[in-house]
Write a protein that holds these residues in place. Sequence first.
Motif, PDB file in Angstrom:
ATOM      1  N   ILE A  61       4.363 125.215  96.779  1.00 50.25           N
ATOM      2  CA  ILE A  61       4.435 126.339  97.702  1.00 50.25           C
ATOM      3  C   ILE A  61       3.268 126.265  98.681  1.00 50.25           C
ATOM      4  O   ILE A  61       2.117 126.084  98.284  1.00 50.25           O
ATOM      5  N   GLY A  62       3.573 126.403  99.969  1.00 46.21           N
ATOM      6  CA  GLY A  62       2.564 126.218 101.002  1.00 46.21           C
ATOM      7  C   GLY A  62       1.965 127.486 101.568  1.00 46.21           C
ATOM      8  O   GLY A  62       0.951 127.437 102.280  1.00 46.21           O
ATOM      9  N   LYS A  63       2.570 128.637 101.247  1.00 50.58           N
ATOM     10  CA  LYS A  63       2.035 129.902 101.757  1.00 50.58           C
ATOM     11  C   LYS A  63       2.502 131.041 100.862  1.00 50.58           C
ATOM     12  O   LYS A  63       3.491 130.925 100.139  1.00 50.58           O
ATOM     13  N   ARG A  64       1.772 132.127 100.923  1.00 53.14           N
ATOM     14  CA  ARG A  64       2.030 133.275 100.056  1.00 53.14           C
ATOM     15  C   ARG A  64       3.315 133.982 100.490  1.00 53.14           C
ATOM     16  O   ARG A  64       3.587 134.140 101.683  1.00 53.14           O
ATOM     17  N   SER A  78       5.724 123.176 101.033  1.00 55.05           N
ATOM     18  CA  SER A  78       4.853 122.321 101.838  1.00 55.05           C
ATOM     19  C   SER A  78       4.978 120.855 101.452  1.00 55.05           C
ATOM     20  O   SER A  78       4.870 119.972 102.307  1.00 55.05           O
ATOM     21  N   GLU A  79       5.195 120.584 100.158  1.00 56.75           N
ATOM     22  CA  GLU A  79       5.211 119.210  99.669  1.00 56.75           C
ATOM     23  C   GLU A  79       6.154 119.085  98.479  1.00 56.75           C
ATOM     24  O   GLU A  79       6.468 120.086  97.815  1.00 56.75           O
ATOM     25  N   ILE A 155      16.137 129.061  94.442  1.00 52.96           N
ATOM     26  CA  ILE A 155      15.134 129.254  93.389  1.00 52.96           C
ATOM     27  C   ILE A 155      13.956 130.061  93.933  1.00 52.96           C
ATOM     28  O   ILE A 155      13.503 131.031  93.309  1.00 52.96           O
ATOM     29  N   ILE A 156      13.446 129.656  95.084  1.00 51.77           N
ATOM     30  CA  ILE A 156      12.280 130.331  95.665  1.00 51.77           C
ATOM     31  C   ILE A 156      12.589 131.793  95.983  1.00 51.77           C
ATOM     32  O   ILE A 156      11.783 132.687  95.676  1.00 51.77           O
ATOM     33  N   LEU A 165       4.726 134.506  95.139  1.00 56.92           N
ATOM     34  CA  LEU A 165       4.413 133.081  95.125  1.00 56.92           C
ATOM     35  C   LEU A 165       3.169 132.858  95.962  1.00 56.92           C
ATOM     36  O   LEU A 165       3.056 133.373  97.080  1.00 56.92           O
ATOM     37  N   GLU A 166       2.232 132.095  95.412  1.00 59.23           N
ATOM     38  CA  GLU A 166       0.966 131.846  96.075  1.00 59.23           C
ATOM     39  C   GLU A 166       0.891 130.394  96.546  1.00 59.23           C
ATOM     40  O   GLU A 166       1.547 129.506  95.980  1.00 59.23           O
TER      41      GLU A 166
END
Length: 204
Positions: A61-64, A78-79, A155-156, A165-166
């Motif tokens: 996860i790339g951002k909150r 993010s990756e 899922i997210i 999510l952080e």
Amino acid sequence: MKIIGIGKNYVNSISEISAIKTGAQTIFTKPDSSLVTGNSDIDFPKITNQLAYEVELVAKIGKRGKDITLDAAESYISELAVGIDYTAKDVLSASRENKGPWALAKGFDGASPVSAFQPVSNFTDLKAINFDLKINGEQKQVGTTGLMIYSFAEIIAYVSSFMTLEEGDLVFTGTPASGAGFVEKGDHLQASIEGELFLDFKMI
């Protein structure tokens, strides 16, 4: 940082998805102390005689985010990497007998080896990523994200409706429907994405 996993998220044929997809995802968490990086070898855990492997793609996860919409969900990745979701099956069976949680069976030290991450921009279609696992040179699991029941985005979005999510959180996104099994001390595991080796370690 937290590690999130999903159970039973792949089928053998696309035709199976509609009958299985209910919207109720099986989500669990693992502690960050279970994480192993850098292709480090892993000590076979003393707490189990039945160590089961499942190869999975792992999204970082790339951002909150909280209550993330389905349309926006992929932008939170993010990756990507490939990892193994280890389960101490005998510990899990004992826990289930008492209707207990999965925490000890899924969260022991070394239960979450993960490869180096690649930018998500390297992948043109998240619904068509191929990955596989070899053990001692023998092909054990082959997967493609086209056979996921719930996509990365689903899922997210689902998980974020329950918990924030952080940045840096890891999401194990499920294992191919076939080929999961057990490892022994001395086994050599190698996992690839699109034919490129990323995860390479031994159980010692």
